[in-house]
Write an enzyme that holds these catalytic residues in place. Structure first.
Site, PDB file in Angstrom:
ATOM      1  CG  HIS A 175      -1.685  -1.233   1.431  1.00 43.44           C
ATOM      2  ND1 HIS A 175      -2.939  -1.485   0.931  1.00 43.44           N
ATOM      3  CD2 HIS A 175      -1.326  -2.361   2.087  1.00 43.44           C
ATOM      4  CE1 HIS A 175      -3.334  -2.689   1.275  1.00 43.44           C
ATOM      5  NE2 HIS A 175      -2.371  -3.256   1.985  1.00 43.44           N
ATOM      6  CB  SER A 207      13.200  23.122 -14.247  1.00 47.68           C
ATOM      7  OG  SER A 207      12.382  24.277 -14.357  1.00 47.68           O
ATOM      8  CE  LYS A 218      11.711  19.726 -10.237  1.00 48.91           C
ATOM      9  NZ  LYS A 218      10.459  20.196 -10.820  1.00 48.91           N
ATOM     10  CD  GLU A 233       9.272  12.596 -14.976  1.00 45.93           C
ATOM     11  OE1 GLU A 233       8.285  13.312 -15.163  1.00 45.93           O
ATOM     12  OE2 GLU A 233      10.401  13.057 -14.754  1.00 45.93           O
TER      13      GLU A 233
END
Ligand code: ARG
Length: 469
Positions: free
Chosen positions: A161, A282, A288, A295
């Protein structure tokens, strides 16, 4: 310029021109030119068989076979001029062959149709691709095993979970993905077995009057078997659906690992740092470092599943035998194949290049009562029914939560108090039982996370993945 239909290979019965839009929607050359090697191999085997069977002369077959070698060389040199009016790769190759060798080229298509030809080409292409895919899967497995081997004693929280559950070895976690890939490879081999059935010789749909020898062609092209029913042979695309399903599941497996890498590289987890080679920055936030490669692999699973649905939908309700709808099979197949190969190939160096923060993983193991099961097991081994032991361990968690400490920070006297009136002894060895390493090393049940199990699993994986070593 749209060509007069009567000038086309099938133009004999036509007197009107092909509409420009018809030409555009009908053309598949931009997609199926990737089949040229398979198309030429298939045609050469067909021509050789025709000659062996006495259907065409040996000199015609020789002219066809060497002419096709030349067409192949021209395509490889980038000299083939592609045109929508010639529809597809089969027509391009045959038309160029006719320019090169003249009359004998017209005998190549004897006893054959583009329907059994394209099915043959696609099967050959998939068989070739299957070998590449299997190698990419094996290399991905090797990377996972090497990463596991170099972090064999790193302990991390195992999750259910997405809540910290019990400590496990990082190597054990990585080996779970190796298992998935073994199943993927088995599924691939299984589907390639059904792909290796030759459809050539079915002709348009009904078979042919010529005395063909499909078994000889099958042997020449490396197929294991020959079609049994000509209608099925030209309309079956099960093998393509199966492949794209196999790929979809591979991509889903990759997306699960990619998701973990995204989570683990976040500041919230801080378990790993991605190599800069597989991250981006970024344009606005200077701090970043985004895990884009992971991804993208995660995101590309969506398009591959789209390919699977596209393919299934093309086949749904399609009457026998060949229908032009089937021309729509190649784009999803190629797209899925390209996508999965890229994904596997990027995953390997991305994994190899990441840095494991074993301290952060260790801290996470200490925080969150991951040893509560150990406490319950300890009490159950001391004689309490497991359900009662579970209850007592739960009360200990509540007490530790109140004191903002871990179970290992409570006193023996606390445990004695919690067990008061119960038929169980609590001694100082309880504290050892609560150590994370202890929790891991005691999980020696088959397939469990104990170090000895994991080391055996790694040795076996090494033997299977580097058999030549
Ligand atoms: N380009 C076609 C395809 O990919 C080849 C078969 C064409 N057959 C036909 N009867 N028009 O399906």
């Amino acid at each position: 310029m749209p060509e007069k239909a009567k000038n086309k290979l099938w133009g004999g019965r036509f007197s009107e021109d092909t509409h420009q839009l018809m030409e555009r929607i009908n053309a598949s050359i931009s997609v199926d030119q990737r089949l040229y090697l398979q198309d030429i191999r298939g045609s050469q085997a067909h021509a050789a068989m025709l000659a062996k069977q006495g259907i065409i002369s040996s000199s015609d077959a020789e002219a066809i076979i060497s002419g096709l070698d030349q067409v192949k060389a021209e395509i490889q040199a980038g000299d083939m001029v592609y045109s929508d009016s010639l529809e597809d790769i089969h027509t391009h190759v045959e038309a160029r062959l006719a320019e090169l060798i003249g009359e004998p080229a017209g005998r190549l298509h004897t006893g054959r149709s583009r329907n059994d030809q394209v099915a043959t080409d696609l099967r050959l292409w998939i068989l070739d691709f299957g070998r590449e895919l299997d190698t990419a899967l094996r290399n991905y497995q090797r990377t996972l095993v090497e990463l596991a081997e170099s972090h064999v004693s790193v302990i991390m929280p195992g999750y259910t979970h997405l809540q910290r559950a019990q400590p496990v070895l990082l190597a054990h976690h990585l080996l779970a993905y190796v298992e998935m890939a073994w199943r993927d490879r088995a599924r691939l081999a299984d589907c390639l077995g059904r792909t290796a059935v030759l459809p050539l010789g079915a002709a348009a749909l009904a078979g042919t009057t010529y005395d063909l020898d499909p078994s000889a062609v099958a042997a020449e092209l490396g197929f294991d078997a020959v079609f049994a029913n000509s209608l099925d042979a030209v309309s079956d695309r099960d093998f393509a659906v199966e492949l794209v399903f196999v790929i979809s599941l591979i991509q889903v497996h990759l997306s699960r690992l990619a998701e973990e890498l995204v989570l683990w590289s976040s500041q919230e987890f801080g378990f790993i740092a991605m190599s800069e080679a597989f991250a981006t920055g970024s344009s606005i936030m200077p701090q970043k470092k985004n895990p884009d490669a992971a991804e993208l692999v995660r995101g590309k699973s969506g398009r591959v599943m789209g390919d699977l649905v596209a393919l299934l939908t093309v086949l749904k309700g399609l009457p026998l035998a060949y229908n032009k709808d089937l021309q729509e099979d190649k784009e999803p197949v190629f797209d899925a194949c390209d996508t999965v190969l890229d994904s596997l190939r990027v995953m390997a160096p991305m994994l190899a290049g990441l840095t494991v923060n074993d301290k952060r993983m260790g801290l996470a193991v200490e925080d969150g009562f991951l040893n509560a099961t150990e406490l319950a097991d300890y009490l159950a081994e001391g004689g309490l029914p497991f359900r009662v032991a579970h209850e007592v361990a739960g009360m200990a968690v509540r007490l530790a939560e109140e004191r903002v400490c871990g179970l290992e920070d409570l006193e023996i006297s606390d445990y004695m108090a919690l067990c008061q009136g119960l038929d169980v002894e609590v001694g100082p060895e309880l504290m050892e039982a609560l150590a994370p390493l202890h929790a891991v090393s005691r999980r020696t049940s088959p397939g469990g996370t104990a170090g000895q199990n994991v080391e055996t699993a790694l040795r076996e994986a090494r033997k299977r993945l580097w058999p030549e070593a």
